[in-house]
Structures are given as C-alpha cells and as structure tokens.
Scaffold this motif. Structure first.
Motif, PDB file in Angstrom:
ATOM      1  N   ALA A 166       0.929  -1.174  -0.206  1.00 16.32           N
ATOM      2  CA  ALA A 166       0.150   0.158  -0.235  1.00 16.32           C
ATOM      3  C   ALA A 166       0.452   1.660  -0.149  1.00 16.32           C
ATOM      4  O   ALA A 166       2.258   1.388   0.333  1.00 16.32           O
ATOM      5  CB  ALA A 166      -0.736   0.213   1.032  1.00 16.32           C
ATOM      6  N   THR A 170      -3.403   3.873  -2.443  1.00 14.66           N
ATOM      7  CA  THR A 170      -3.588   3.367  -3.154  1.00 14.66           C
ATOM      8  C   THR A 170      -2.945   1.473  -3.776  1.00 14.66           C
ATOM      9  O   THR A 170      -2.042   0.767  -2.353  1.00 14.66           O
ATOM     10  CB  THR A 170      -4.028   3.487  -4.311  1.00 14.66           C
ATOM     11  OG1 THR A 170      -4.299   2.518  -5.731  1.00 14.66           O
ATOM     12  CG2 THR A 170      -2.909   4.284  -5.039  1.00 14.66           C
ATOM     13  N   ILE A 171      -3.103   1.044  -4.179  1.00 12.60           N
ATOM     14  CA  ILE A 171      -2.104  -0.498  -4.359  1.00 12.60           C
ATOM     15  C   ILE A 171      -0.745   0.425  -5.364  1.00 12.60           C
ATOM     16  O   ILE A 171      -0.890   0.695  -6.357  1.00 12.60           O
ATOM     17  CB  ILE A 171      -2.732  -1.351  -4.487  1.00 12.60           C
ATOM     18  CG1 ILE A 171      -3.369  -1.349  -4.473  1.00 12.60           C
ATOM     19  CG2 ILE A 171      -1.724  -2.979  -4.977  1.00 12.60           C
ATOM     20  CD1 ILE A 171      -4.449  -2.858  -4.709  1.00 12.60           C
ATOM     21  N   GLN A 172       1.010   0.063  -4.613  1.00 11.82           N
ATOM     22  CA  GLN A 172       1.524  -0.085  -5.509  1.00 11.82           C
ATOM     23  C   GLN A 172       2.413  -0.898  -6.087  1.00 11.82           C
ATOM     24  O   GLN A 172       2.414  -2.262  -5.133  1.00 11.82           O
ATOM     25  CB  GLN A 172       2.661   0.979  -4.534  1.00 11.82           C
ATOM     26  CG  GLN A 172       4.112   0.893  -5.746  1.00 11.82           C
ATOM     27  CD  GLN A 172       4.935   1.774  -4.517  1.00 11.82           C
ATOM     28  OE1 GLN A 172       5.210   3.418  -4.498  1.00 11.82           O
ATOM     29  NE2 GLN A 172       6.879   1.172  -3.552  1.00 11.82           N
ATOM     30  N   LEU A 183       1.619   2.703  -8.990  1.00 13.39           N
ATOM     31  CA  LEU A 183      -0.294   3.647  -8.148  1.00 13.39           C
ATOM     32  C   LEU A 183      -0.800   3.141  -9.809  1.00 13.39           C
ATOM     33  O   LEU A 183      -0.798   3.564 -10.254  1.00 13.39           O
ATOM     34  CB  LEU A 183       0.475   4.714  -7.460  1.00 13.39           C
ATOM     35  CG  LEU A 183       1.506   4.455  -6.528  1.00 13.39           C
ATOM     36  CD1 LEU A 183       1.184   6.462  -6.430  1.00 13.39           C
ATOM     37  CD2 LEU A 183       0.983   4.071  -5.731  1.00 13.39           C
ATOM     38  N   PRO A 185      -4.820   3.329 -10.354  1.00 14.94           N
ATOM     39  CA  PRO A 185      -5.825   3.891 -10.740  1.00 14.94           C
ATOM     40  C   PRO A 185      -6.754   3.565  -8.929  1.00 14.94           C
ATOM     41  O   PRO A 185      -7.153   2.233  -9.484  1.00 14.94           O
ATOM     42  CB  PRO A 185      -6.297   4.483 -11.432  1.00 14.94           C
ATOM     43  CG  PRO A 185      -5.804   3.172 -12.446  1.00 14.94           C
ATOM     44  CD  PRO A 185      -4.375   2.704 -11.441  1.00 14.94           C
ATOM     45  N   MET A 186      -7.806   4.331  -8.480  1.00 18.25           N
ATOM     46  CA  MET A 186      -8.098   4.049  -6.652  1.00 18.25           C
ATOM     47  C   MET A 186      -9.262   4.781  -7.156  1.00 18.25           C
ATOM     48  O   MET A 186      -8.869   6.679  -7.251  1.00 18.25           O
ATOM     49  CB  MET A 186      -7.562   4.207  -5.802  1.00 18.25           C
ATOM     50  CG  MET A 186      -8.181   3.709  -4.656  1.00 18.25           C
ATOM     51  SD  MET A 186      -8.182   1.743  -4.995  1.00 18.25           S
ATOM     52  CE  MET A 186      -6.753   1.335  -4.670  1.00 18.25           C
ATOM     53  N   ASP A 187      -9.980   4.663  -6.655  1.00 16.46           N
ATOM     54  CA  ASP A 187     -11.348   5.916  -6.606  1.00 16.46           C
ATOM     55  C   ASP A 187     -11.582   6.333  -5.909  1.00 16.46           C
ATOM     56  O   ASP A 187     -10.409   6.035  -4.130  1.00 16.46           O
ATOM     57  CB  ASP A 187     -12.863   4.665  -6.462  1.00 16.46           C
ATOM     58  CG  ASP A 187     -13.983   5.811  -5.985  1.00 16.46           C
ATOM     59  OD1 ASP A 187     -14.501   6.053  -4.681  1.00 16.46           O
ATOM     60  OD2 ASP A 187     -15.421   5.009  -6.492  1.00 16.46           O
ATOM     61  N   HIS A 191      -9.498   3.947   0.839  1.00 16.44           N
ATOM     62  CA  HIS A 191      -8.633   4.711   0.246  1.00 16.44           C
ATOM     63  C   HIS A 191      -7.665   3.405   2.087  1.00 16.44           C
ATOM     64  O   HIS A 191      -7.944   2.749   2.143  1.00 16.44           O
ATOM     65  CB  HIS A 191      -8.302   5.217   2.166  1.00 16.44           C
ATOM     66  CG  HIS A 191      -6.734   6.102   2.359  1.00 16.44           C
ATOM     67  ND1 HIS A 191      -5.773   5.037   2.162  1.00 16.44           N
ATOM     68  CD2 HIS A 191      -6.510   7.390   1.856  1.00 16.44           C
ATOM     69  CE1 HIS A 191      -4.811   6.024   2.889  1.00 16.44           C
ATOM     70  NE2 HIS A 191      -4.731   6.859   2.449  1.00 16.44           N
ATOM     71  N   ILE A 192      -6.883   2.757   0.582  1.00 18.39           N
ATOM     72  CA  ILE A 192      -6.179   1.792   0.761  1.00 18.39           C
ATOM     73  C   ILE A 192      -4.486   1.446   2.117  1.00 18.39           C
ATOM     74  O   ILE A 192      -3.922   2.649   2.024  1.00 18.39           O
ATOM     75  CB  ILE A 192      -5.112   0.817  -0.506  1.00 18.39           C
ATOM     76  CG1 ILE A 192      -6.288   0.462  -1.702  1.00 18.39           C
ATOM     77  CG2 ILE A 192      -4.960  -0.315   0.343  1.00 18.39           C
ATOM     78  CD1 ILE A 192      -7.846   0.007  -0.982  1.00 18.39           C
TER      79      ILE A 192
END
Length: 212
Positions: A166, A170-172, A183, A185-187, A191-192
């Motif tokens: 994280a 987001t997720i890396q 990274l 793309p995240m809504d 929040h991750i």
C-alpha cells in the motif's frame, strides 16, 4: 446496548436486518454468504439509526471483482424504515464510512483482469511495468506477483515478478529487477491502508466512504 444478527427476534430488528441485507445484496453482483451484526440502543433502532454494522461475506462479486471474503465495519447509519415496501424496507439516507479487509484469490483476479469490465486495468499494469500489452496472465506465488505479457514476434511470453504494498492510499506494484513501480488508479472514496500477498491471495485493508 444490543447486538443482533440476521436471525434476531423481534419484528423491528428483523426488518432492519432484512432491509440492510437487501440493500447490500443490491450493491453487489452476487453474494454467496452474508452475516450481519447490528450495534445500537433500542431507542436508536426505533428512530431508524444504528451506531454501526459489522459484516462478514464470502464469495462476493462487487463491480465484477470476485472477493473470497470481506470483513467490514461501518460507522453510524441513518435510515428510513418503510414496512409497506417489502422489496426495499429500509433506505439509507446519508453517506457513511466502512473499514475492514477484503481477500481476492490470484486465480479470481486473473479472470477478472481478462474480463471486459477490467481488461483495461490489466493492460495498463502490463504497459506501465513491462512496456507490453496485452496482459496475458497474472498469478500470485506466495508473496510475489507474476505477470506474463504476449510478444507478437515470439511464441514465448515475457514474464516478470513484482512486489506489492500500500502507498498513497492505493496499491503500489514494484518490479523486482528494475525497481520500477506503478500506483494503481483508485476510486477517490477508497483509501488502502495495507496490501500484501500471501498463499496465492491478495489481502487488502482500508476504508471507504459510501454514498447511498
């Protein structure tokens, strides 16, 4: 204070529980198993308010993403109760927060990234990290991610292995050999906080804001 599950006795409590189950199932493509616990005082429940809900679900499809398991807790909820509408006996009226953990298997994630709904994301990951598209397969080997992309000039696909964590909500994903990272793309409502790979599964912990 009281806590109840979906089998709680009492018409009001059962109505609230049934209504929340209907609403949750309506947000998902499919739900295999769902368990709810409602937290609140009797007076709050009579007023259509809850201090929170804890949820455990298995074999859930949400926006075409297949989840093996989801364990979530919500913040306070406000709801309008309408017993005359059995198809929608409860309406949530304000945004609320949820936090918890979801688990996806590598095999399910691979199938999702090959679907029409999520193929763009698989190809984006492959392009950003390997310089190749389309993504052919994704697999999880213990705590590592392996991607394969097809190459037109050869029958053998290109393979690369990656770490995952994280970062920035987001997720890396980071390629082990080059250190190049991407990274996802995240809504903006999600929040991750933690992300890791283990035993062929992707485990995510985080929080989200839900707008009914």
């Amino acid at each position: 204070m009281i806590a109840m599950n979906a089998n709680s006795s009492g018409p009001l409590l059962q109505l609230l529980s049934n209504g929340l189950q209907i609403w949750i199932r309506g947000q998902c493509d499919d739900v295999g198993e769902l368990k709810l616990n409602l937290q609140g005082s009797a007076l709050q429940l009579l007023r259509g308010k809850l201090e929170g809900v804890s949820l455990t679900a298995r074999k859930v499809s949400f926006q075409k993403l297949p989840l093996l398991r989801a364990e979530l807790k919500s913040g306070a909820l406000q709801a309008h109760i309408n017993p005359s509408n059995p198809g929608q006996p409860i309406q949530l009226s304000h945004p609320f927060t949820i936090d918890g953990e979801v688990v996806l298997s590598g095999a399910d994630l691979n199938r999702a990234l090959a679907s029409d709904r999520w193929r763009w994301l698989g190809d984006l990951i492959s392009e950003q990290l390997m310089g190749l598209t389309p993504l052919q397969t994704l697999s999880i080997d213990d705590d590592l991610l392996e991607l394969q992309a097809a190459v037109i000039a050869t029958q053998d696909p290109v393979r690369a292995r990656f770490g995952l964590q994280a970062a920035e909500g987001t997720i890396q994903i980071t390629q082990l050999e080059t250190g190049k990272s991407f990274l996802l793309p995240m809504d903006p409502g999600i929040h991750i906080d933690k992300a890791n790979l283990k035993a062929g599964q992707l485990i995510l912990q985080g929080k989200a804001t839900v707008s009914p």
